[in-house]
Design a protein around this motif. Structure first.
Motif, PDB file in Angstrom:
ATOM      1  N   ASN A  96       0.380  -1.371  -0.037  1.00 60.57           N
ATOM      2  CA  ASN A  96       0.054   0.066  -0.224  1.00 60.57           C
ATOM      3  C   ASN A  96       0.481   1.398   0.194  1.00 60.57           C
ATOM      4  OD1 ASN A  96       0.816   0.370   2.728  1.00 60.57           O
ATOM      5  ND2 ASN A  96      -0.766  -0.023   3.771  1.00 60.57           N
ATOM      6  N   ASP A 111       2.674   2.695  -1.970  1.00 62.15           N
ATOM      7  CA  ASP A 111       2.328   3.759  -3.093  1.00 62.15           C
ATOM      8  C   ASP A 111       0.752   4.914  -3.190  1.00 62.15           C
ATOM      9  OD1 ASP A 111       4.518   3.836  -4.893  1.00 62.15           O
ATOM     10  OD2 ASP A 111       3.999   2.239  -5.642  1.00 62.15           O
ATOM     11  N   ALA A 112      -0.244   3.458  -2.771  1.00 62.61           N
ATOM     12  CA  ALA A 112      -1.446   4.320  -2.677  1.00 62.61           C
ATOM     13  C   ALA A 112      -1.321   5.419  -1.542  1.00 62.61           C
ATOM     14  CB  ALA A 112      -2.428   3.834  -2.359  1.00 62.61           C
ATOM     15  N   ASP A 125       1.453   6.795  -0.063  1.00 62.79           N
ATOM     16  CA  ASP A 125       1.927   8.387  -0.394  1.00 62.79           C
ATOM     17  C   ASP A 125       1.141   9.468  -1.710  1.00 62.79           C
ATOM     18  OD1 ASP A 125       3.945  10.060  -1.129  1.00 62.79           O
ATOM     19  OD2 ASP A 125       4.544   8.922  -3.112  1.00 62.79           O
ATOM     20  N   ALA A 126       0.608   8.347  -2.103  1.00 66.68           N
ATOM     21  CA  ALA A 126      -0.190   9.800  -3.040  1.00 66.68           C
ATOM     22  C   ALA A 126      -1.509  10.500  -2.000  1.00 66.68           C
ATOM     23  CB  ALA A 126      -0.991   8.490  -3.796  1.00 66.68           C
ATOM     24  N   GLU A 127      -1.820   9.497  -0.815  1.00 63.20           N
ATOM     25  CA  GLU A 127      -3.449  10.355  -0.567  1.00 63.20           C
ATOM     26  C   GLU A 127      -2.232  10.699   0.611  1.00 63.20           C
ATOM     27  OE1 GLU A 127      -4.935   7.398   3.292  1.00 63.20           O
ATOM     28  OE2 GLU A 127      -6.910   7.958   1.626  1.00 63.20           O
ATOM     29  N   GLY A 128      -1.240  10.837   0.836  1.00 63.37           N
ATOM     30  CA  GLY A 128      -0.311  12.539   2.145  1.00 63.37           C
ATOM     31  C   GLY A 128      -0.716  11.948   3.182  1.00 63.37           C
ATOM     32  N   ARG A 135       3.819  12.367   5.452  1.00 66.45           N
ATOM     33  CA  ARG A 135       2.465  13.932   5.584  1.00 66.45           C
ATOM     34  C   ARG A 135       3.372  14.899   5.857  1.00 66.45           C
ATOM     35  NH1 ARG A 135      -0.893  13.034  10.028  1.00 66.45           N
ATOM     36  NH2 ARG A 135       0.805  14.439  11.536  1.00 66.45           N
ATOM     37  N   ASP A 191       6.237  19.775   0.506  1.00 64.34           N
ATOM     38  CA  ASP A 191       7.807  19.297  -0.296  1.00 64.34           C
ATOM     39  C   ASP A 191       8.308  20.466   0.481  1.00 64.34           C
ATOM     40  OD1 ASP A 191       5.965  18.337  -2.102  1.00 64.34           O
ATOM     41  OD2 ASP A 191       6.031  19.524  -3.313  1.00 64.34           O
ATOM     42  N   ARG A 208      11.860  11.399  -0.105  1.00 63.50           N
ATOM     43  CA  ARG A 208      11.072  10.144  -0.472  1.00 63.50           C
ATOM     44  C   ARG A 208      11.465   9.358  -0.365  1.00 63.50           C
ATOM     45  NH1 ARG A 208       7.472  13.639  -3.337  1.00 63.50           N
ATOM     46  NH2 ARG A 208       5.501  13.132  -2.729  1.00 63.50           N
ATOM     47  N   ARG A 254       9.149   0.794  -0.353  1.00 63.44           N
ATOM     48  CA  ARG A 254       8.611  -0.116  -1.629  1.00 63.44           C
ATOM     49  C   ARG A 254       9.788  -1.419  -1.653  1.00 63.44           C
ATOM     50  NH1 ARG A 254       9.625   4.419  -4.937  1.00 63.44           N
ATOM     51  NH2 ARG A 254       6.982   4.754  -3.529  1.00 63.44           N
TER      52      ARG A 254
END
Length: 343
Positions: A263, A265-266, A268-271, A277, A280, A295, A302
């Motif tokens: 999970n 990647d998901a 990371d995308a959700e943040g 959290r 940038d 990252r 990963r």
């Protein structure tokens, strides 16, 4: 005291220029990046920790940790040169820079840290020194080994622990010292000693190498030492020490926060997960201070999964060793793995 998130970034930014100036990438990190490869010192073959499989690929808990560091630094978990080392050769290899990272069932001790001028970034595996005996020998406690010959590996703390413990109990003991873990195990299997002493996890690993015709061997329940097994780095580069420490911490925190290989990647995308959290600017500041690209923690997870995934795959329920997590559980589950806060 901890700052709330509203002030966290602002406070760091005030000191950002100072932090980045002081946190230049050190000698070891520079060398790893310039050669494009991480040199890891591993065992000469301990199942579950570091050994070659039938295809010649290195596998194990220690191996996975090296791959996580390579992923964090070089964005590729396979950019690793594996350097098999006897226990007696591991510290000279680190001090002479033959390896960048030593991860070879090595216990964190005062003498090693102070005298050998090395650093232990964190504990990968909590263990203790135990004893492997033939199940049919009728040996039930350590008292039954009084006067016995005991196999022990050269260049480890195990011989001193053995002699100190037996002397304290008024028992004699005859160590049979061998150069490597496989040689020590073979001497035990050949009947040259009544017991084999080492870290309990290593005994469980080497037991897998017993000849097929041999009767079962038993690990006695007693432990005579604490053996906190840690990655080891050269003391002269504190930035490298910090980076290795926080790769380990990221793998442990990933498990605590419910982040895994499937999970990541998901997440990371959700943040919104505490592991990822950050703005940038925050990510960039921390990464620059560590000397790596942003990252870095996500790349590590990963590559190998979180700490629990690494444990179960290599030495736990999904492995031939079937070792219970015990002290290696998270602190939230009664174990000892506890990581400082990220903020």
């Amino acid at each position: 005291m901890r700052l709330d998130r509203r002030h966290w970034c602002a406070t760091l930014m005030i000191f950002a220029s100072v932090l980045v100036t002081q946190a230049e990438a050190g000698e070891v990190l520079d060398s790893v990046k310039s050669r494009g490869q991480l040199r890891c010192g591993v065992s000469e073959g301990i199942p579950g920790f570091s050994e070659r499989d039938a295809e010649g690929r290195w596998r194990g808990l220690d191996v996975d940790f090296c791959r996580a560091v390579a992923a964090a630094v070089l964005d590729d978990p396979d950019k690793v040169e594996w350097v098999p080392l006897y226990a007696s050769a591991r510290f000279p290899a680190l001090q002479s820079r033959k390896v960048d990272l030593l991860i070879r069932n090595t216990s964190w001790t005062l003498t090693r840290e102070a005298v050998l001028k090395v650093q232990f970034p964190g504990i990968l595996y909590y263990d203790g020194q135990g004893f492997l005996v033939p199940a049919a020998a009728g040996i039930e406690t350590l008292a039954d080994l009084a006067g016995a010959t005991v196999c022990v590996e050269k260049g480890t703390t195990h011989r001193r622990n053995l002699e100190t413990y037996f002397a304290a109990h008024g028992w004699s003991v005859e160590p049979l010292v061998m150069d490597s873990a496989p040689e020590t195990a073979q001497a035990f299997f050949d009947g040259r000693c009544r017991a084999y002493t080492s870290d309990a996890a290593q005994l469980a690993a080497m037991r897998l190498l017993a000849p097929a015709q041999r009767e079962a061997d038993l690990i006695l329940p007693e432990r005579i030492s604490k053996e906190p097994l840690s990655p080891v780095v050269w003391r002269g580069d504190p930035e490298w020490t910090t980076l290795v420490r926080w790769v380990l911490n990221a793998l442990i925190l990933a498990e605590e926060y419910g982040v895994n290989r499937a999970n990541i990647d998901a997440v990371d995308a959700e943040g919104t997960n505490p592991l990822v959290r950050r703005t940038d600017d925050e990510r960039g500041l921390i990464a620059r201070a560590l000397g790596v690209e942003p990252r870095w923690g996500i790349r590590a997870v990963r590559a190998v999964g979180n700490y629990g995934e690494m444990f179960e795959r290599n030495v736990g329920r999904d492995s031939p060793l079937k070792i219970e997590r015990g002290l290696n559980r998270l602190w939230t589950e009664g174990g000892l793995h506890y990581v400082p806060p990220l903020d």
